[in-house]
Design a protein around this motif. Structure first.
Motif, mmCIF file in Angstrom:
data_model
loop_
_atom_site.group_PDB
_atom_site.id
_atom_site.type_symbol
_atom_site.label_atom_id
_atom_site.label_comp_id
_atom_site.label_asym_id
_atom_site.label_seq_id
_atom_site.Cartn_x
_atom_site.Cartn_y
_atom_site.Cartn_z
ATOM 1 N N PHE A 188 0.907 -1.101 -0.126
ATOM 2 C CA PHE A 188 -0.164 0.207 0.141
ATOM 3 C C PHE A 188 0.882 1.201 -0.060
ATOM 4 O O PHE A 188 1.927 1.251 0.547
ATOM 5 N N PRO A 189 0.519 2.225 -0.802
ATOM 6 C CA PRO A 189 1.343 3.425 -0.686
ATOM 7 C C PRO A 189 2.204 3.894 0.452
ATOM 8 O O PRO A 189 3.310 4.316 0.312
ATOM 9 N N ALA A 190 1.450 4.144 1.650
ATOM 10 C CA ALA A 190 1.890 4.447 2.877
ATOM 11 C C ALA A 190 2.680 3.536 3.631
ATOM 12 O O ALA A 190 3.444 4.112 4.325
ATOM 13 N N LYS A 191 3.002 2.378 2.895
ATOM 14 C CA LYS A 191 3.997 1.436 3.608
ATOM 15 C C LYS A 191 5.289 1.841 3.516
ATOM 16 O O LYS A 191 5.656 2.360 2.488
ATOM 17 N N PRO A 192 6.093 1.297 4.509
ATOM 18 C CA PRO A 192 7.611 1.500 4.221
ATOM 19 C C PRO A 192 8.146 1.396 2.682
ATOM 20 O O PRO A 192 8.839 2.025 2.086
ATOM 21 N N GLY A 197 0.000 2.025 -5.779
ATOM 22 C CA GLY A 197 -1.295 1.150 -5.749
ATOM 23 C C GLY A 197 -1.147 0.127 -4.981
ATOM 24 O O GLY A 197 -0.289 0.081 -4.004
ATOM 25 N N ASP A 198 -2.096 -0.718 -4.925
ATOM 26 C CA ASP A 198 -2.387 -1.816 -4.073
ATOM 27 C C ASP A 198 -1.371 -2.803 -4.470
ATOM 28 O O ASP A 198 -0.830 -3.045 -5.691
ATOM 29 N N GLY A 199 -0.619 -3.578 -3.662
ATOM 30 C CA GLY A 199 0.042 -4.632 -3.768
ATOM 31 C C GLY A 199 0.446 -5.397 -2.572
ATOM 32 O O GLY A 199 0.337 -4.978 -1.243
#
Ligand code: PLP
Length: 377
Positions: A188-192, A197-199
């Motif tokens: 998710f874009p906000a993750k480290p 997009g999603d993944g």
């Protein structure tokens, strides 16, 4: 000021990202193209796991892992109530029962001693079979796997590490996503390590589980496209996202060092006045969030308002623990069941955290927070 500054990041790597996307557009293999498998090999090498199976989101990563373990009706899965809903949602979605276990006051991660007690207790319930534990590495900090893995072995339970927030974190030399039987993460874009997009991805050393996961992510496919040997889903990662993630992985070590340095500065400035998340000796967080505790919800509201009035965003992860969410009302939990999670939910808030946060911004945020202390006292 941005809470997470993805635009700044893109401005730095724009030529590489644009070229990577263009390459996919040129070869046209949008589904399961070569970048997907290249990314899987790089992620497996980074985490030290034998297999990486990419997928469409961190939620699918958890769902597919439970499916691969055959978890369903009548099975109990132990997890924390202090997490994002996806962790427990997937358990319930498969007809299994989430059993919540409270967290440790200083790390905000699942409490191993309470976990052992909850499993013991569940064994006397004739209607439920304990099957798995999903510890969450909250805000990027790995859970206490030394103890959790011992408990998993003692009760012969599968451990699925929810490392959605902790890609890049570690305990000694062992990286997040490499604990327990299966590790899952989110892009998710906000993750480290976020995509645009999603993944998501799943990590395991077990070749049989890896084979099942590859089949599950593609509708339970067997040896050929229209040979289906189990129930699965469409859980594939897009080739364009894989191409973007390959580029972002190149700058990830540098970005991670910057996150660690920012967290250190925040802690130095704040830890005399606020409780910061405790990072035990030998542990390293990926600092998906930098979260602190106010004394109470009133002090938290004052801090968030003052930050907001100065154009600084803050967020509350998580305002309500999962056992009190309507979605889980059928589990019959009530207020008071998990006092540590409940108290922390009342007091916690997260500050802007991304690799491009300047020293000036950090100092400004900390000065505002310290001035709130004076108001409350
Ligand atoms: C702890 C945790 N687990 C699972 C997920 C689900 O990941 P995704 O949004 O990629 O489905 C998230 C995402 O926020 C998360 O924070």
């Amino acid at each position: 000021m941005q809470f997470i500054d993805l635009k700044h990041q893109y401005s730095i790597i724009k030529p590489h990202i644009d070229l990577a996307i263009k390459k996919v557009l040129n070869h046209g293999q949008y589904i399961q193209g070569p970048e997907v498998f290249e990314l899987e090999a790089e992620l497996a090498a980074y985490t030290g796991r034998k297999h990486c199976i990419s997928c469409a989101s961190g939620t699918d990563a958890l769902l597919m892992s439970l499916l691969a373990q055959g978890i369903g009706q009548g099975d109990a899965v132990f997890t924390t109530p202090f997490t994002f809903i996806a962790t427990a949602e997937v358990i319930q979605l498969l007809g299994a029962r989430p059993i919540f276990v409270d967290i440790v006051e200083d790390t905000f991660n699942i409490d191993p001693s309470k976990l052992e007690f909850a499993i013991d207790d569940c064994q006397s319930n004739a209607e439920l079979i304990p099957k798995a534990i999903i510890p969450v590495d909250i805000f990027g900090l790995p859970a206490n796997y030394e103890m959790i893995e011992k408990i998993g072995n003692k009760f012969a339970l599968c451990i699925i590490e929810d490392a959605a927030q902790s890609f890049g974190g570690k305990i000694k030399n062992k990286k997040a996503c490499s604990f327990g039987d299966i590790g899952t993460t989110s892009f998710f874009p906000a993750k480290p390590l976020g995509g645009y997009g999603d993944g998501g991805a799943i990590f395991t050393n077990d070749s049989e589980i890896a084979g099942k996961l590859i089949s599950i992510r593609n509708h339970g496919q067997g040896k050929s496209k229209y040979n289906n040997i189990r129930i699965g889903l469409n859980g594939r990662l897009d080739t364009i996202q894989a191409a973007i993630l390959l580029e972002k992985l190149k700058i990830f070590p540098e970005e991670l060092s910057q996150r660690i340095a920012i967290a250190k500065k925040y802690s130095q400035n704040l830890n005399q006045y606020f409780t910061c998340q405790h990072v035990p000796e030998g542990y390293e967080s990926a600092w998906a969030q930098f979260s602190i505790l106010a004394l109470n919800s009133r002090e938290r509201s004052i801090c968030i308002k003052k930050l907001k009035d100065s154009g600084i965003p803050a967020a509350i992860y998580y305002p309500k623990p999962l056992h009190l969410q309507d979605a889980f009302s059928d589990l019959n939990y009530s207020t008071g069941d998990f006092p540590v999670s409940e108290s922390i939910s009342q007091r916690i808030f997260s500050l802007p955290m991304h690799p491009y946060l300047t020293n000036d911004s950090i100092n400004r945020i900390c000065d505002i927070l310290l001035s709130c202390k004076e108001i409350v006292q």
